[in-house]
Scaffold this motif. Structure first.
Motif, PDB file in Angstrom:
ATOM      1  N   LEU A 129      -8.514 -25.359 -42.126  1.00  0.00           N
ATOM      2  CA  LEU A 129      -9.939 -25.429 -41.805  1.00  0.00           C
ATOM      3  C   LEU A 129     -10.241 -24.634 -40.547  1.00  0.00           C
ATOM      4  O   LEU A 129     -11.248 -23.910 -40.475  1.00  0.00           O
ATOM      5  CB  LEU A 129     -10.346 -26.893 -41.627  1.00  0.00           C
ATOM      6  CG  LEU A 129     -11.817 -27.185 -41.318  1.00  0.00           C
ATOM      7  CD1 LEU A 129     -12.722 -26.632 -42.411  1.00  0.00           C
ATOM      8  CD2 LEU A 129     -12.040 -28.679 -41.163  1.00  0.00           C
ATOM      9  N   CYS A 130      -9.367 -24.730 -39.560  1.00  0.00           N
ATOM     10  CA  CYS A 130      -9.536 -23.965 -38.317  1.00  0.00           C
ATOM     11  C   CYS A 130      -9.482 -22.461 -38.600  1.00  0.00           C
ATOM     12  O   CYS A 130     -10.289 -21.685 -38.086  1.00  0.00           O
ATOM     13  CB  CYS A 130      -8.449 -24.371 -37.323  1.00  0.00           C
ATOM     14  SG  CYS A 130      -8.565 -23.557 -35.714  1.00  0.00           S
ATOM     15  N   GLY A 131      -8.521 -22.042 -39.428  1.00  0.00           N
ATOM     16  CA  GLY A 131      -8.417 -20.629 -39.776  1.00  0.00           C
ATOM     17  C   GLY A 131      -9.633 -20.120 -40.522  1.00  0.00           C
ATOM     18  O   GLY A 131     -10.090 -18.991 -40.299  1.00  0.00           O
ATOM     19  N   MET A 132     -10.200 -20.945 -41.394  1.00  0.00           N
ATOM     20  CA  MET A 132     -11.389 -20.539 -42.138  1.00  0.00           C
ATOM     21  C   MET A 132     -12.586 -20.374 -41.215  1.00  0.00           C
ATOM     22  O   MET A 132     -13.359 -19.415 -41.343  1.00  0.00           O
ATOM     23  CB  MET A 132     -11.686 -21.570 -43.222  1.00  0.00           C
ATOM     24  CG  MET A 132     -10.632 -21.662 -44.301  1.00  0.00           C
ATOM     25  SD  MET A 132     -11.056 -22.829 -45.601  1.00  0.00           S
ATOM     26  CE  MET A 132     -12.416 -21.964 -46.373  1.00  0.00           C
ATOM     27  N   LEU A 133     -12.751 -21.290 -40.256  1.00  0.00           N
ATOM     28  CA  LEU A 133     -13.861 -21.169 -39.313  1.00  0.00           C
ATOM     29  C   LEU A 133     -13.733 -19.896 -38.488  1.00  0.00           C
ATOM     30  O   LEU A 133     -14.729 -19.189 -38.251  1.00  0.00           O
ATOM     31  CB  LEU A 133     -13.899 -22.388 -38.396  1.00  0.00           C
ATOM     32  CG  LEU A 133     -14.382 -23.696 -39.038  1.00  0.00           C
ATOM     33  CD1 LEU A 133     -14.217 -24.865 -38.061  1.00  0.00           C
ATOM     34  CD2 LEU A 133     -15.839 -23.582 -39.474  1.00  0.00           C
ATOM     35  N   HIS A 134     -12.521 -19.573 -38.049  1.00  0.00           N
ATOM     36  CA  HIS A 134     -12.306 -18.359 -37.265  1.00  0.00           C
ATOM     37  C   HIS A 134     -12.645 -17.115 -38.084  1.00  0.00           C
ATOM     38  O   HIS A 134     -13.340 -16.208 -37.607  1.00  0.00           O
ATOM     39  CB  HIS A 134     -10.857 -18.294 -36.789  1.00  0.00           C
ATOM     40  CG  HIS A 134     -10.608 -19.018 -35.500  1.00  0.00           C
ATOM     41  ND1 HIS A 134     -11.107 -18.578 -34.289  1.00  0.00           N
ATOM     42  CD2 HIS A 134      -9.911 -20.156 -35.232  1.00  0.00           C
ATOM     43  CE1 HIS A 134     -10.727 -19.411 -33.325  1.00  0.00           C
ATOM     44  NE2 HIS A 134     -10.012 -20.373 -33.875  1.00  0.00           N
ATOM     45  N   GLN A 135     -12.150 -17.056 -39.327  1.00  0.00           N
ATOM     46  CA  GLN A 135     -12.350 -15.842 -40.110  1.00  0.00           C
ATOM     47  C   GLN A 135     -13.789 -15.691 -40.582  1.00  0.00           C
ATOM     48  O   GLN A 135     -14.317 -14.575 -40.644  1.00  0.00           O
ATOM     49  CB  GLN A 135     -11.387 -15.827 -41.291  1.00  0.00           C
ATOM     50  CG  GLN A 135      -9.947 -15.624 -40.867  1.00  0.00           C
ATOM     51  CD  GLN A 135      -9.118 -14.930 -41.921  1.00  0.00           C
ATOM     52  OE1 GLN A 135      -9.626 -14.454 -42.914  1.00  0.00           O
ATOM     53  NE2 GLN A 135      -7.821 -14.882 -41.696  1.00  0.00           N
ATOM     54  N   LEU A 136     -14.449 -16.786 -40.912  1.00  0.00           N
ATOM     55  CA  LEU A 136     -15.865 -16.696 -41.262  1.00  0.00           C
ATOM     56  C   LEU A 136     -16.679 -16.199 -40.075  1.00  0.00           C
ATOM     57  O   LEU A 136     -17.604 -15.394 -40.226  1.00  0.00           O
ATOM     58  CB  LEU A 136     -16.379 -18.057 -41.737  1.00  0.00           C
ATOM     59  CG  LEU A 136     -15.883 -18.534 -43.102  1.00  0.00           C
ATOM     60  CD1 LEU A 136     -16.247 -19.999 -43.312  1.00  0.00           C
ATOM     61  CD2 LEU A 136     -16.454 -17.680 -44.226  1.00  0.00           C
ATOM     62  N   HIS A 137     -16.319 -16.678 -38.881  1.00  0.00           N
ATOM     63  CA  HIS A 137     -17.013 -16.235 -37.668  1.00  0.00           C
ATOM     64  C   HIS A 137     -16.754 -14.751 -37.413  1.00  0.00           C
ATOM     65  O   HIS A 137     -17.684 -14.004 -37.066  1.00  0.00           O
ATOM     66  CB  HIS A 137     -16.551 -17.066 -36.469  1.00  0.00           C
ATOM     67  CG  HIS A 137     -17.181 -16.673 -35.169  1.00  0.00           C
ATOM     68  ND1 HIS A 137     -18.503 -16.934 -34.871  1.00  0.00           N
ATOM     69  CD2 HIS A 137     -16.675 -16.016 -34.096  1.00  0.00           C
ATOM     70  CE1 HIS A 137     -18.787 -16.463 -33.670  1.00  0.00           C
ATOM     71  NE2 HIS A 137     -17.698 -15.905 -33.177  1.00  0.00           N
ATOM     72  N   GLU A 138     -15.513 -14.309 -37.592  1.00  0.00           N
ATOM     73  CA  GLU A 138     -15.186 -12.900 -37.364  1.00  0.00           C
ATOM     74  C   GLU A 138     -15.906 -11.991 -38.351  1.00  0.00           C
ATOM     75  O   GLU A 138     -16.211 -10.841 -38.036  1.00  0.00           O
ATOM     76  CB  GLU A 138     -13.677 -12.705 -37.461  1.00  0.00           C
ATOM     77  CG  GLU A 138     -12.902 -13.334 -36.310  1.00  0.00           C
ATOM     78  CD  GLU A 138     -11.398 -13.270 -36.514  1.00  0.00           C
ATOM     79  OE1 GLU A 138     -10.966 -12.733 -37.575  1.00  0.00           O
ATOM     80  OE2 GLU A 138     -10.654 -13.744 -35.637  1.00  0.00           O
TER      81      GLU A 138
END
Length: 245
Positions: A129-138
């Motif tokens: 979930l943390c990785g998804m939030l980072h990549q969606l933000h990027e």
């Protein structure tokens, strides 16, 4: 409490000095961001990108923009037959893309059979979930996070400030085990055709994917080790709507 000790033989080793300190030290430990594998699939990524080129898995219904030459992947029903006949080459109608709305990223721990779940699996799901939030933000994809461990409240995670608040929520998350999918159904009740929804859980997909209601939009369902694309299904009309007037 944290204990810190400093030792020194300055100057020139003539004598030694030692100072000890003890104090409370607050520390926030964030989950390790694990990149989701779904971002490696260009077709699935096209469902999330707000500025992606036309995709064969996406339906366009915007305003007519003009005509252009046929390209691989174009739908046959977009061919403009009169112009194609005059120009002796395939020509298709091109529409302005209606940009999709925000991504709704939902996390739940619903397990109808109430089997115990290990803490390691929950931590792994939080890392994903943390990785998804980072990549969606990027990728500048707007996203709202709705999580069972946050009382099903909706949190925007667009700006750096919102993303930081969302990640701090992950850092303090406690698993909230649920058996009834009622709260998840309420979250998904307002979905419309064209919405983008991702559902993540630490529970194996086979335990909960059949509990999903019929949704008018394509939904990506994930666990730390699996992925399932829940196809869009139009809600059945009530008998009254089919009656002759």
């Amino acid at each position: 409490p944290a204990r810190i000790s400093f030792e020194s033989s300055f100057p020139l080793g003539l004598w030694e000095s030692r100072v000890g300190l003890e104090s409370d030290l607050e520390m926030t430990i964030f989950p390790r961001p694990v990149p989701p594998k779904l971002f490696e699939d260009p077709n699935l990524l096209a469902l999330l990108e707000s500025n992606e080129a036309e995709s064969t898995v996406t339906d366009w219904d915007g305003d007519l923009h003009g005509l252009r030459e046929f390209q691989a992947g174009d739908r046959v029903k977009l061919i403009h037959w009169p112009t194609s006949a005059r120009s002796h080459q395939w020509v298709v109608r091109q529409f302005d893309r209606q940009l999709p709305g925000r991504v709704t990223l939902v996390f739940h721990a619903i397990r109808p059979d109430q089997k115990p779940q290990s803490a390691e699996v929950f931590e792994g799901a939080l890392e994903l979930l943390c990785g998804m939030l980072h990549q969606l933000h990027e990728r500048n994809i707007p996203v709202d996070l709705i999580a069972s461990f946050n009382q099903w409240k909706s949190m925007p995670a667009d700006s750096p400030e919102h993303l930081d608040a969302a990640l701090r929520t992950l850092a303090t998350a406690k698993r909230k085990a649920e058996r009834n999918p009622h709260a998840l159904h309420e979250v998904l009740a307002g979905t419309k055709a064209g919405d983008r929804v991702i559902i993540l859980s630490d529970v194996p997909l086979k335990e909960w994917r059949d509990e999903l209601p019929d949704l008018p939009c394509m939904t990506l369902c994930l666990s730390p080790a699996e992925m399932y694309v829940h196809p869009p299904r139009m809600r059945a009309k009530s008998p009254a709507s089919n009656a002759l007037i």
